[in-house]
Design a protein around this motif. Structure first.
Motif, PDB file in Angstrom:
ATOM      1  N   SER A  40       0.836  -1.211   0.000  1.00 56.80           N
ATOM      2  CA  SER A  40       0.000   0.000   0.000  1.00 56.80           C
ATOM      3  C   SER A  40       0.865   1.253   0.000  1.00 56.80           C
ATOM      4  O   SER A  40       0.589   2.208  -0.733  1.00 56.80           O
ATOM      5  N   GLU A  59      11.102   3.170   6.195  1.00 60.92           N
ATOM      6  CA  GLU A  59      10.879   1.723   6.344  1.00 60.92           C
ATOM      7  C   GLU A  59      11.844   1.161   7.398  1.00 60.92           C
ATOM      8  O   GLU A  59      13.046   1.349   7.305  1.00 60.92           O
ATOM      9  N   GLY A  67       4.777  -7.442   3.270  1.00 66.22           N
ATOM     10  CA  GLY A  67       4.237  -8.795   3.105  1.00 66.22           C
ATOM     11  C   GLY A  67       4.023  -9.206   1.661  1.00 66.22           C
ATOM     12  O   GLY A  67       3.493 -10.299   1.402  1.00 66.22           O
ATOM     13  N   PHE A 131       9.830   4.565  12.492  1.00 67.91           N
ATOM     14  CA  PHE A 131       8.940   5.640  12.943  1.00 67.91           C
ATOM     15  C   PHE A 131       8.791   5.531  14.455  1.00 67.91           C
ATOM     16  O   PHE A 131       8.473   4.468  14.976  1.00 67.91           O
ATOM     17  N   HIS A 178      -0.592  -4.198   9.727  1.00 73.54           N
ATOM     18  CA  HIS A 178      -1.432  -4.618  10.859  1.00 73.54           C
ATOM     19  C   HIS A 178      -1.240  -3.774  12.121  1.00 73.54           C
ATOM     20  O   HIS A 178      -2.146  -3.659  12.926  1.00 73.54           O
ATOM     21  N   GLN A 181       0.983   1.742  13.226  1.00 75.16           N
ATOM     22  CA  GLN A 181       1.834   2.371  14.235  1.00 75.16           C
ATOM     23  C   GLN A 181       1.655   3.882  14.340  1.00 75.16           C
ATOM     24  O   GLN A 181       1.800   4.430  15.418  1.00 75.16           O
ATOM     25  N   MET A 225      -3.508  -2.426   5.316  1.00 71.29           N
ATOM     26  CA  MET A 225      -3.998  -3.151   6.497  1.00 71.29           C
ATOM     27  C   MET A 225      -4.178  -2.234   7.706  1.00 71.29           C
ATOM     28  O   MET A 225      -4.968  -2.523   8.604  1.00 71.29           O
ATOM     29  N   ARG A 235     -10.014  -8.948   7.973  1.00 72.72           N
ATOM     30  CA  ARG A 235      -8.780  -9.161   7.214  1.00 72.72           C
ATOM     31  C   ARG A 235      -9.092  -9.985   5.967  1.00 72.72           C
ATOM     32  O   ARG A 235     -10.191 -10.560   5.856  1.00 72.72           O
ATOM     33  N   GLY A 237      -6.395 -12.084   4.294  1.00 73.36           N
ATOM     34  CA  GLY A 237      -5.417 -13.102   3.948  1.00 73.36           C
ATOM     35  C   GLY A 237      -4.547 -12.661   2.789  1.00 73.36           C
ATOM     36  O   GLY A 237      -4.460 -11.471   2.492  1.00 73.36           O
TER      37      GLY A 237
HETATM   38  C1  48H Z   1       8.888   2.095   9.830  1.00 74.79           C
HETATM   39  C2  48H Z   1       7.401   0.341   9.694  1.00 74.79           C
HETATM   40  C3  48H Z   1       7.008   0.548  11.040  1.00 74.79           C
HETATM   41  C4  48H Z   1       7.638   1.609  11.766  1.00 74.79           C
HETATM   42  C5  48H Z   1       5.885  -1.137  10.270  1.00 74.79           C
HETATM   43  O1  48H Z   1       2.678  -5.219   6.331  1.00 74.79           O
HETATM   44  P1  48H Z   1       2.771  -4.520   5.040  1.00 74.79           P
HETATM   45  O2  48H Z   1       2.949  -5.340   3.822  1.00 74.79           O
HETATM   46  O3  48H Z   1       1.475  -3.537   4.942  1.00 74.79           O
HETATM   47  P2  48H Z   1       0.383  -3.251   3.816  1.00 74.79           P
HETATM   48  O4  48H Z   1      -0.794  -2.716   4.534  1.00 74.79           O
HETATM   49  O5  48H Z   1       0.928  -2.430   2.720  1.00 74.79           O
HETATM   50  O6  48H Z   1       0.030  -4.685   3.219  1.00 74.79           O
HETATM   51  C6  48H Z   1      -0.457  -5.675   4.048  1.00 74.79           C
HETATM   52  C7  48H Z   1      -0.201  -7.055   3.422  1.00 74.79           C
HETATM   53  O7  48H Z   1       1.190  -7.253   3.245  1.00 74.79           O
HETATM   54  C8  48H Z   1      -0.769  -8.098   4.340  1.00 74.79           C
HETATM   55  O8  48H Z   1      -0.077  -8.439   5.303  1.00 74.79           O
HETATM   56  C9  48H Z   1      -2.107  -8.576   4.189  1.00 74.79           C
HETATM   57  C10 48H Z   1      -2.894  -8.244   2.966  1.00 74.79           C
HETATM   58  N1  48H Z   1      -2.614  -9.295   5.149  1.00 74.79           N
HETATM   59  C11 48H Z   1      -3.955  -9.733   5.268  1.00 74.79           C
HETATM   60  C12 48H Z   1      -4.192 -10.548   6.530  1.00 74.79           C
HETATM   61  O9  48H Z   1      -5.310 -11.107   6.646  1.00 74.79           O
HETATM   62  O10 48H Z   1      -3.294 -10.650   7.392  1.00 74.79           O
HETATM   63  O11 48H Z   1       3.948  -3.471   5.092  1.00 74.79           O
HETATM   64  C13 48H Z   1       4.083  -2.583   6.204  1.00 74.79           C
HETATM   65  C14 48H Z   1       5.495  -2.054   6.193  1.00 74.79           C
HETATM   66  C15 48H Z   1       6.523  -3.168   6.522  1.00 74.79           C
HETATM   67  O12 48H Z   1       7.534  -3.144   5.554  1.00 74.79           O
HETATM   68  C16 48H Z   1       7.030  -2.797   7.907  1.00 74.79           C
HETATM   69  O13 48H Z   1       8.374  -3.142   8.116  1.00 74.79           O
HETATM   70  C17 48H Z   1       6.820  -1.287   7.921  1.00 74.79           C
HETATM   71  O14 48H Z   1       5.599  -1.099   7.237  1.00 74.79           O
HETATM   72  N2  48H Z   1       6.687  -0.723   9.266  1.00 74.79           N
HETATM   73  N3  48H Z   1       8.330   1.090   9.093  1.00 74.79           N
HETATM   74  N4  48H Z   1       8.562   2.354  11.133  1.00 74.79           N
HETATM   75  N5  48H Z   1       7.353   1.857  13.045  1.00 74.79           N
HETATM   76  N6  48H Z   1       6.062  -0.386  11.365  1.00 74.79           N
END
Ligand code: 48H
Length: 259
Positions: A40, A59, A67, A131, A178, A181, A225, A235, A237
Motif C-alpha cells: 500500500s 521503512e 508482506g 517511525f 497490521h 503504528q 492493512m 482481514r 489473507g
Molecule cells: C517504519 C514500519 C514501522 C515503523 C511497520 O505489512 P505490510 O505489507 O502492509 P500493507 O498494509 O501495505 O500490506 C499488508 C499485506 O502485506 C498483508 O499483510 C495482508 C494483505 N494481510 C492480510 C491478513 O489477513 O493478514 O507493510 C508494512 C510495512 C513493513 O515493511 C514494515 O516493516 C513497515 O511497514 N513498518 N516502518 N517504522 N514503526 N512499522
C-alpha cells in the motif's frame, strides 16, 4: 580486459556520505512522508511521485515490500481479486487467472516490479529507519514524523540514549500494515480510538478497506492493512488487490490536499 577505474576507499566513502547527506537534507522537508514500504505504501508513493510530488518512504526493515514478497503461507504466490488486475497490468506484473475474478502472480516478481516502479517514479527511501512518533502542532495537526535508526531499538535501553530526529511533510501516510503504528501514536494521546483488525472475511474485506481509506486525522491518511486495524474491518489473507488500490486511493486523497 578493460581495467576498473583507480578510485580508492576514501572516494567510495565520500561518494556515499555526500549523496546520503544531500538527499536527507533535501527530504527533511517533503510533500508526503509515507511510513511503511509494503504494497500500500509503495503504491501510494509511486502514484504521488508520478504526479510530481516529493515523497519519502520510511521503512524499518533493510528491505522494501512488506508482506508482498512471500504472499500466502510462505509459498511465494500472491493473489489479486478483480478489479485489482488493472494495477498488475499497469506495473507489467505477469499473472494467471486462477478462477473467475481471481488472479495469481509470483510474489517476488510482483513485489520487485512495484518497488522498481516506485523508484523509477522518483520516490526516495530511508530504510532501517523506524517511525517513533508524530510531530503535532497547533490544534493537533500532523506536521511530520520522528524517526530513528532501527538498530538503536535492538540495543538494551540502559546503554542507549540516542535521541531521534524529526522530518517534516504536508501529508503523512500510515502504511505500517497490521500495527497501524502511526495511528496508534494518536491513540496513545487520546486523539483517536482504534478497533483492531477483524477476523478473516475475504468477500467483505477489500471493499471496506477502499471505503475507509482516507484522512483519519488532520494531515494523516491511512492506507492498507492499517485501515482494517484502525476501523476494525475484516482481514483478507494473502490477497493484495485491496492493498494496491487502497494505496492508489491514498495517493489521490493526498494529491487533492497537496494541490
Ligand atoms: C517504519 C514500519 C514501522 C515503523 C511497520 O505489512 P505490510 O505489507 O502492509 P500493507 O498494509 O501495505 O500490506 C499488508 C499485506 O502485506 C498483508 O499483510 C495482508 C494483505 N494481510 C492480510 C491478513 O489477513 O493478514 O507493510 C508494512 C510495512 C513493513 O515493511 C514494515 O516493516 C513497515 O511497514 N513498518 N516502518 N517504522 N514503526 N512499522
Amino acid at each position: 580486459m578493460e581495467k576498473f577505474s583507480p578510485v580508492g576507499e576514501k572516494d567510495v566513502t565520500r561518494a556515499i556520505v555526500a549523496e546520503f547527506a544531500k538527499q536527507f537534507d533535501d527530504y527533511v522537508e517533503s510533500d508526503c512522508i509515507i511510513v511503511g514500504g509494503g504494497p500500500s505504501g509503495l503504491m501510494a508513493g509511486r502514484n504521488l511521485a508520478r504526479a510530481g510530488k516529493k515523497v519519502f518512504i520510511v521503512e524499518r526493515n533493510n528491505y522494501l515490500g512488506g508482506g508482498f514478497w512471500i504472499g500466502g503461507y510462505l509459498m511465494n504466490k500472491v493473489t489479486v481479486r478483480h478489479p485489482g488486475e488493472r494495477v498488475l497490468d499497469e506495473l507489467g506484473i505477469p499473472y494467471k487467472v486462477a478462477s473467475k475474478g481471481l488472479l495469481v502472480a509470483d510474489g517476488p516478481h510482483a513485489c520487485s516490479k512495484l518497488i522498481a516502479s516506485a523508484c523509477d517514479s522518483g520516490v526516495k527511501f530511508a530504510n532501517m529507519t523506524i517511525f517513533e512518533d508524530l510531530v503535532l502542532k497547533g490544534d493537533g495537526r500532523v506536521f511530520g514524523v520522528v524517526i530513528n535508526w532501527t538498530p538503536v531499538t535492538a540495543l538494551p535501553r540502559e546503554i542507549t540514549c540516542v535521541d531521534p530526529v524529526a522530518i517534516e511533510a504536508t501529508i503523512v501516510i500510515d502504511a505500517t500494515g497490521h500495527d497501524a503504528q502511526v495511528v496508534k501514536k494518536l491513540e496513545e494521546r487520546g486523539l483517536i480510538k482504534t478497533k483492531g483488525f477483524g477476523a478473516m472475511w475475504v468477500e467483505r474485506s477489500e471493499d471496506l478497506i477502499m471505503e475507509h481509506t482516507g484522512e483519519v486525522h488532520p494531515g494523516l491518511i491511512v492506507t492498507g492493512m492499517a485501515v482494517s486495524t484502525t476501523y476494525g474491518l475484516p482481514r483478507m489473507g494473502p490477497t493484495f488487490g485491496g492493498m494496491l488500490l487502497s494505496g492508489e486511493k491514498a495517493a489521490e486523497i493526498a494529491l487533492e490536499k497537496l494541490t
